[in-house]
Design a protein around this motif. Structure first.
Motif, PDB file in Angstrom:
ATOM      1  N   MET A   3       0.851  -1.182   0.000  1.00 60.56           N
ATOM      2  CA  MET A   3       0.000   0.000   0.000  1.00 60.56           C
ATOM      3  C   MET A   3       0.887   1.232   0.000  1.00 60.56           C
ATOM      4  N   SER A   4       0.532   2.224  -0.752  1.00 63.87           N
ATOM      5  CA  SER A   4       1.367   3.410  -0.846  1.00 63.87           C
ATOM      6  C   SER A   4       1.270   4.259   0.417  1.00 63.87           C
ATOM      7  N   PHE A   5       2.356   4.978   0.684  1.00 64.02           N
ATOM      8  CA  PHE A   5       2.358   5.831   1.869  1.00 64.02           C
ATOM      9  C   PHE A   5       1.392   6.987   1.718  1.00 64.02           C
ATOM     10  N   TRP A   6       1.048   7.379   0.474  1.00 60.04           N
ATOM     11  CA  TRP A   6       0.075   8.461   0.266  1.00 60.04           C
ATOM     12  C   TRP A   6      -1.294   8.053   0.805  1.00 60.04           C
ATOM     13  N   LYS A   7      -1.684   6.805   0.558  1.00 61.93           N
ATOM     14  CA  LYS A   7      -2.973   6.335   1.073  1.00 61.93           C
ATOM     15  C   LYS A   7      -2.985   6.356   2.591  1.00 61.93           C
ATOM     16  N   LYS A   8      -1.879   5.930   3.192  1.00 67.05           N
ATOM     17  CA  LYS A   8      -1.798   5.938   4.655  1.00 67.05           C
ATOM     18  C   LYS A   8      -1.848   7.367   5.195  1.00 67.05           C
ATOM     19  N   LEU A   9      -1.103   8.255   4.538  1.00 68.06           N
ATOM     20  CA  LEU A   9      -1.027   9.634   5.006  1.00 68.06           C
ATOM     21  C   LEU A   9      -2.357  10.357   4.887  1.00 68.06           C
ATOM     22  N   PHE A  10      -3.067  10.157   3.784  1.00 71.95           N
ATOM     23  CA  PHE A  10      -4.289  10.902   3.536  1.00 71.95           C
ATOM     24  C   PHE A  10      -5.559  10.107   3.805  1.00 71.95           C
ATOM     25  N   GLY A  11      -5.440   9.010   4.576  1.00 69.03           N
ATOM     26  CA  GLY A  11      -6.628   8.341   5.067  1.00 69.03           C
ATOM     27  C   GLY A  11      -7.129   7.165   4.267  1.00 69.03           C
ATOM     28  N   GLY A  12      -6.474   6.746   3.216  1.00 70.05           N
ATOM     29  CA  GLY A  12      -6.931   5.593   2.449  1.00 70.05           C
ATOM     30  C   GLY A  12      -6.377   4.309   3.015  1.00 70.05           C
ATOM     31  N   THR A  50       9.452   9.786   8.732  1.00 74.47           N
ATOM     32  CA  THR A  50       9.310  11.188   9.099  1.00 74.47           C
ATOM     33  C   THR A  50       8.215  11.844   8.267  1.00 74.47           C
ATOM     34  N   CYS A  51       7.235  12.444   8.950  1.00 76.51           N
ATOM     35  CA  CYS A  51       6.110  13.071   8.270  1.00 76.51           C
ATOM     36  C   CYS A  51       5.456  14.068   9.225  1.00 76.51           C
ATOM     37  N   GLY A  52       4.978  15.176   8.686  1.00 74.16           N
ATOM     38  CA  GLY A  52       4.306  16.139   9.533  1.00 74.16           C
ATOM     39  C   GLY A  52       3.532  17.175   8.737  1.00 74.16           C
ATOM     40  N   ILE A  53       2.834  18.022   9.477  1.00 68.99           N
ATOM     41  CA  ILE A  53       2.034  19.091   8.888  1.00 68.99           C
ATOM     42  C   ILE A  53       2.398  20.389   9.605  1.00 68.99           C
ATOM     43  N   ILE A  54       2.667  21.425   8.814  1.00 62.00           N
ATOM     44  CA  ILE A  54       2.924  22.758   9.346  1.00 62.00           C
ATOM     45  C   ILE A  54       1.711  23.602   8.985  1.00 62.00           C
ATOM     46  N   ARG A  85       9.661  12.985   4.651  1.00 63.91           N
ATOM     47  CA  ARG A  85      11.085  12.820   4.381  1.00 63.91           C
ATOM     48  C   ARG A  85      11.399  11.330   4.326  1.00 63.91           C
ATOM     49  N   ALA A  86      12.484  10.986   3.714  1.00 62.55           N
ATOM     50  CA  ALA A  86      12.872   9.586   3.548  1.00 62.55           C
ATOM     51  C   ALA A  86      13.385   8.964   4.841  1.00 62.55           C
ATOM     52  N   ASP A  87      13.686   9.785   5.837  1.00 61.69           N
ATOM     53  CA  ASP A  87      14.227   9.278   7.105  1.00 61.69           C
ATOM     54  C   ASP A  87      13.269   8.295   7.751  1.00 61.69           C
ATOM     55  N   ARG A  88      13.795   7.157   8.199  1.00 63.28           N
ATOM     56  CA  ARG A  88      12.999   6.151   8.910  1.00 63.28           C
ATOM     57  C   ARG A  88      13.690   5.760  10.200  1.00 63.28           C
ATOM     58  N   PHE A  89      12.864   5.424  11.199  1.00 59.60           N
ATOM     59  CA  PHE A  89      13.388   5.115  12.527  1.00 59.60           C
ATOM     60  C   PHE A  89      12.634   3.943  13.137  1.00 59.60           C
ATOM     61  N   ALA A  90      13.322   3.181  13.958  1.00 62.61           N
ATOM     62  CA  ALA A  90      12.689   2.059  14.656  1.00 62.61           C
ATOM     63  C   ALA A  90      11.743   2.568  15.735  1.00 62.61           C
ATOM     64  N   SER A  91      12.032   3.727  16.277  1.00 61.46           N
ATOM     65  CA  SER A  91      11.261   4.297  17.381  1.00 61.46           C
ATOM     66  C   SER A  91      10.353   5.426  16.902  1.00 61.46           C
TER      67      SER A  91
END
Length: 92
Positions: A1-10, A42-46, A61-67
């Protein structure tokens, strides 16, 4: 599943409670890291009210973290950097 669907509610991504917003220089930062490939991305809204209208800028952003906490910390750092560099131009 694409991250866009996850980010925008799909899709059927695991729903997590929204994180507390953080105010910075008149802007509101809402961290919104999501799980991708078993790590938090990494994702956010300003947001800011400009001329009586709430403007928003979403960033990933492409940054990914375990935590999740690490992802939130970096999201806030990246958002502050965007605000410092671009100010309200971020919405244009």
């Amino acid at each position: 599943m694409s991250f866009w669907k996850k980010l925008f509610g799909g899709g059927a991504a695991k729903e997590e409670p929204p994180l507390d917003p953080v105010e910075y220089k008149g802007f509101v930062i809402r961290p919104a890291p999501f799980v991708e490939g078993g790590q938090y991305q990494t994702c956010g809204i300003i947001a800011k009210e400009v001329g009586g209208e709430t403007k928003e800028h979403r960033f990933i952003r492409a940054d990914r973290f375990a935590s999740k906490d690490d992802a939130v910390d970096i999201t806030l750092r990246k958002a502050r950097q965007l605000i410092d560099e671009q100010g309200e131009r971020i919405f244009g």
